[in-house]
Design a protein around this motif. Structure first.
Motif, short mmCIF file in Angstrom:
data_model
loop_
_atom_site.label_atom_id
_atom_site.label_comp_id
_atom_site.label_asym_id
_atom_site.label_seq_id
_atom_site.Cartn_x
_atom_site.Cartn_y
_atom_site.Cartn_z
N PHE A 111 24.32 4.91 33.88
CA PHE A 111 24.08 4.49 35.26
C PHE A 111 25.28 3.94 36.28
O PHE A 111 25.82 3.19 35.45
N GLY A 112 24.54 3.76 37.18
CA GLY A 112 25.45 3.71 38.07
C GLY A 112 26.49 4.94 38.61
O GLY A 112 27.40 4.70 40.35
N THR A 113 26.86 6.17 38.13
CA THR A 113 27.43 7.14 38.15
C THR A 113 26.24 8.02 38.79
O THR A 113 25.88 8.50 37.84
N PRO A 114 26.27 8.43 40.39
CA PRO A 114 24.65 9.15 40.85
C PRO A 114 25.40 10.55 40.09
O PRO A 114 26.18 10.86 39.80
N ALA A 115 24.08 11.15 40.11
CA ALA A 115 24.16 12.73 39.44
C ALA A 115 24.92 13.52 39.79
O ALA A 115 25.76 14.57 40.39
N PHE A 116 24.77 13.48 41.89
CA PHE A 116 25.56 14.63 42.77
C PHE A 116 26.78 14.34 42.27
O PHE A 116 27.98 15.01 42.62
N VAL A 117 27.34 12.99 41.85
CA VAL A 117 28.83 12.91 42.01
C VAL A 117 29.31 13.04 41.21
O VAL A 117 30.64 14.21 40.66
N ALA A 119 27.83 16.11 39.50
CA ALA A 119 28.27 17.37 39.50
C ALA A 119 28.32 18.10 40.47
O ALA A 119 29.21 19.32 40.06
N GLY A 120 29.54 16.85 41.41
CA GLY A 120 30.23 17.24 42.74
C GLY A 120 31.87 17.66 42.16
O GLY A 120 32.28 18.56 42.60
N GLU A 121 32.27 17.99 40.10
CA GLU A 121 33.31 17.95 39.67
C GLU A 121 33.05 19.03 39.40
O GLU A 121 34.04 19.90 39.22
N ILE A 122 32.05 19.79 39.12
CA ILE A 122 31.45 21.31 38.76
C ILE A 122 31.32 22.15 40.16
O ILE A 122 31.82 23.16 40.22
N GLU A 123 30.89 21.76 40.34
CA GLU A 123 30.35 22.81 41.54
C GLU A 123 31.33 22.39 43.30
O GLU A 123 31.44 21.51 43.18
N GLU A 124 31.00 22.97 44.33
CA GLU A 124 31.82 22.93 45.35
C GLU A 124 31.39 22.69 46.08
O GLU A 124 31.51 21.25 46.73
N THR A 125 30.06 22.90 46.71
CA THR A 125 29.63 22.19 47.33
C THR A 125 28.34 21.44 47.33
O THR A 125 27.81 22.17 45.93
N ILE A 126 28.52 20.40 47.71
CA ILE A 126 26.88 19.32 47.10
C ILE A 126 25.69 18.90 48.31
O ILE A 126 26.27 18.70 49.67
N ALA A 127 24.08 18.88 48.75
CA ALA A 127 23.91 18.72 49.10
C ALA A 127 23.76 17.40 49.63
O ALA A 127 23.50 17.10 50.77
N SER A 128 23.76 16.35 48.67
CA SER A 128 23.74 15.38 48.72
C SER A 128 24.82 14.75 49.29
O SER A 128 24.49 13.70 50.65
N GLN A 129 26.03 15.81 49.01
CA GLN A 129 27.33 14.91 49.92
C GLN A 129 27.17 15.43 51.09
O GLN A 129 27.84 14.22 51.93
N GLU A 130 26.73 16.68 51.54
CA GLU A 130 26.59 17.26 53.41
C GLU A 130 25.97 16.14 53.71
O GLU A 130 26.17 15.64 55.69
N ASP B 72 22.57 7.78 47.32
CA ASP B 72 22.25 9.25 46.76
C ASP B 72 20.87 9.58 47.88
O ASP B 72 19.96 8.76 47.79
N PRO B 73 20.58 10.35 49.27
CA PRO B 73 19.46 10.07 49.93
C PRO B 73 18.49 11.35 49.84
O PRO B 73 17.19 10.93 50.23
N LEU B 74 19.43 12.17 49.04
CA LEU B 74 18.11 13.18 48.69
C LEU B 74 16.80 12.55 47.61
O LEU B 74 15.71 13.03 48.08
N PRO B 75 17.33 12.13 46.68
CA PRO B 75 15.77 11.83 45.72
C PRO B 75 15.14 10.23 46.76
O PRO B 75 13.79 10.33 46.99
N GLN B 76 15.89 9.30 47.32
CA GLN B 76 15.16 8.21 47.73
C GLN B 76 13.95 9.52 49.31
O GLN B 76 13.13 9.11 48.96
N ALA B 77 14.24 10.70 49.51
CA ALA B 77 13.60 10.94 50.34
C ALA B 77 12.34 11.84 49.91
O ALA B 77 11.12 11.77 50.27
#
Lengths: 187, 117
Positions: A111-117, A119-130, B72-77
């Protein structure tokens, strides 16, 4: 900060337990309101102000709808359970779901580490980051949540309004008093 | 820890929906499950010491700091969408309950099992 979340979570759990266990329907509905407003405060502390506002509005409307259902009916004290076999099957299902769910929780980041962060260590482009980086420059909206709803994923919102329209249509059809009595089947 | 408590909230709602006899109680159980899932999805995007995903005046000059701090804005949306839909489905379920009460005079699901008409 963690203890605030812990406090709210315990509050929500107690409210849910009372809502499930009380026999009086009106107190149960009020406990659901407590869950909703406590959840709204928790959304505020989780840095999601849009969700908190929407949750308050939806909660008020939902409470009005639920109280409308309970207050006009007199026989609301129904205690007791379903028949034995059904209970056994449900509890077995409940245990299976709990076991599988607790097993699935192990794979999540802390808890406190977002899931997209994570996942960003594995994948190249992350939707939330963009969305965070480019929503201002590409859509012109300062609020990234509004940019996602109305610009990046506008078709999703279109589908949402379709679902909302269909459900309200169903409710209106269900509650309509006058029925066209042309057929042989009595409505 | 918080994830597990959120899951416990979901299980309480599931128990209420599976075991109770009262129709309104079943609806309440489904609502508790909805709250739990929404809360869980928002928690997945939370960052310790994070800020809301809204770009302020100071953040425009210092975009890198905002990118590293925003939640993260995506789950919020998507949860925003889910909350509004849950209101619609609640209205539909409650209207079914009211109709059933008018027809059978009870909320007890074991007594409305027999079909009429």
């Amino acid at each position: 900060m963690f203890y605030i979340f812990l406090f709210f979570m315990i509050f929500l759990l107690i409210a849910a337990l009372i809502a499930v266990h009380t026999d009086n329907l009106l107190s149960s509905v009020i406990c659901v309101g407590a869950i909703g407003f406590g959840g709204s405060l928790m959304f505020l502390f989780l840095r999601a102000p849009d969700i908190a506002i929407t949750q308050i509005v939806v909660e008020v409307l939902g409470l009005i709808i639920l109280i409308r259902a309970t207050i006009s009916s007199d026989k609301t004290f129904i205690s007791g359970q379903r028949e034995f076999f059904g209970i056994v099957v449900s509890l077995a299902l409940l245990l299976a779901i709990s076991g599988l769910g607790l097993k699935a929780l192990d794979g999540l980041p802390n808890f406190g580490t977002p899931a997209f962060v994570a996942a960003g260590e594995i994948e190249e482009t992350i939707a939330s980051q963009e969305y965070i980086e480019q929503s201002l420059s590409k859509t012109g909206a300062a609020n990234a949540v509004a940019a996602v709803i109305l610009d990046w994923r506008a078709y999703d919102t279109l589908g949402e309004t379709t679902v909302l329209f269909t459900s309200i249509l169903g409710a209106v059809v269900m509650l309509r008093k006058k029925t066209k009595n042309t057929g042989a089947i009595e409505a | 820890m918080l994830y597990a408590m959120c899951f416990l909230l979901f299980v309480i709602g599931l128990y209420c929906a599976l075991v109770k006899k009262n129709m309104v109680k079943i609806v309440i159980g489904i609502m508790i499950m909805e709250y739990a899932v929404n809360l869980f999805l928002i928690m997945l995007g939370y960052r310790v010491g994070g800020v809301a995903p809204i770009v302020g005046h100071e953040d425009i000059r210092n975009m890198g700091k905002f990118v590293s701090e925003s939640v993260d804005p995506l789950p919020q949306a998507l949860v925003l969408t889910a909350i509004v839909i849950s209101l619609g489905s609640l209205a539909l379920m409650i209207s079914i309950c009211i109709r059933t009460y008018e027809k059978y005079g009870t909320f007890d699901i074991t007594r409305i099992r027999r079909l009429k008409g």
